[in-house]
Design an enzyme around this catalytic site. Structure first.
Site, PDB file in Angstrom:
ATOM      1  N   LYS A 278       0.810  -1.195   0.000  1.00 16.84           N
ATOM      2  CA  LYS A 278       0.000   0.000   0.000  1.00 16.84           C
ATOM      3  C   LYS A 278       0.856   1.263   0.000  1.00 16.84           C
ATOM      4  O   LYS A 278       0.376   2.342  -0.325  1.00 16.84           O
ATOM      5  CB  LYS A 278      -0.876   0.017   1.267  1.00 16.84           C
ATOM      6  CG  LYS A 278      -1.798  -1.145   1.437  1.00 16.84           C
ATOM      7  CD  LYS A 278      -2.517  -1.014   2.797  1.00 16.84           C
ATOM      8  CE  LYS A 278      -2.967  -2.355   3.297  1.00 16.84           C
ATOM      9  NZ  LYS A 278      -3.459  -2.249   4.681  1.00 16.84           N
ATOM     10  N   GLY A 279       2.095   1.138   0.394  1.00 16.77           N
ATOM     11  CA  GLY A 279       2.930   2.303   0.673  1.00 16.77           C
ATOM     12  C   GLY A 279       3.070   3.324  -0.433  1.00 16.77           C
ATOM     13  O   GLY A 279       3.302   4.497  -0.173  1.00 16.77           O
TER      14      GLY A 279
ATOM     15  N   ASP B 124      14.777  -0.452   0.732  1.00 24.97           N
ATOM     16  CA  ASP B 124      15.468  -0.628   2.009  1.00 24.97           C
ATOM     17  C   ASP B 124      16.536  -1.708   1.817  1.00 24.97           C
ATOM     18  O   ASP B 124      17.618  -1.424   1.306  1.00 24.97           O
ATOM     19  CB  ASP B 124      14.386  -0.995   3.041  1.00 24.97           C
ATOM     20  CG  ASP B 124      14.901  -1.175   4.456  1.00 24.97           C
ATOM     21  OD1 ASP B 124      16.004  -0.724   4.752  1.00 24.97           O
ATOM     22  OD2 ASP B 124      14.177  -1.768   5.278  1.00 24.97           O
TER      23      ASP B 124
END
Ligand code: IMP
Ligand code: MG
Length: 176
Positions: free
Chosen positions: A44-45, A104
């Site tokens: 969803k980010g 990340d």
């Protein structure tokens, strides 16, 4: 501001984000000039970043979404990447841009690129708003990167901490 009793400190302001999104869109529009583009948002980010980015793009743009799960627990993200929502579009011979909020360890984007490449898109590129470069565990960088940020957990502008903080307009880091 606080989430789960932890204080938030601003890292990137709404206006800095706006400027960066325009800059990224300009570069992407230039690189894909005259080509149709299928933008694939990773739920969803990415949904807020994607919404802002696609409205700055020139030319014909189509949208689709995928959702992956990487067994997040709290502030850690692990390697296993599972597709929990598939594309609704066939990407063969299409010009595809994967959009995610943050890279990340790099495992999510790398796995996505490997999986989608097998479907033979004409072009497959990636775009992230944030990059925690020093946390990388696999050899992968996005083609378009907004901001390189320090190794801090961030929330806001779509990014969450266990589903909290997504709707904040600026990007904050969680003070530990
Ligand atoms: P990677 O596979 O380790 O590159 O993880 C990427 C995913 O982890 C991103 O799509 C985010 O959902 C999540 N993530 C990594 N760092 C953060 C953070 O600081 N805040 C919120 N989500 C994060
Ligand atoms: Mg994500």
């Amino acid at each position: 501001m606080e989430i789960k009793g932890k204080e938030l400190e601003i890292l990137i302001s709404e206006s800095e984000i706006k400027e960066k999104v325009k800059e990224l869109a300009k570069q992407i529009s230039k690189d894909f000039k005259g080509k149709e583009l299928l933008v694939v948002g990773i739920l969803k980010g990415s949904f807020i970043f994607l919404a802002d980015l696609v409205r700055e793009l020139e030319g014909k743009v189509f949208i689709d979404f995928m959702q992956v799960s990487s067994y997040h627990t709290e502030m850690e993200s692990f390697g296993e990447v599972i597709f929990v929502k598939e594309l609704t579009t066939d990407i063969k011979d299409k010009n595809v841009l994967i959009v995610d909020d943050i890279i990340d360890t790099g495992k999510t984007l790398k796995a996505l690129v490997e999986a989608l490449s097998l479907r033979e898109p004409k072009i497959l590129k990636t775009c992230v708003l944030l990059d925690k470069k020093e946390r990388r565990e696999v050899d992968y960088d996005a083609d378009y990167t907004g901001f390189i940020i320090p190794d801090k957990f961030v929330v806001g502008y779509g990014l969450d901490w266990a589903e909290e903080g997504r709707t904040l307009k600026d990007i904050y880091y969680v003070k530990v």
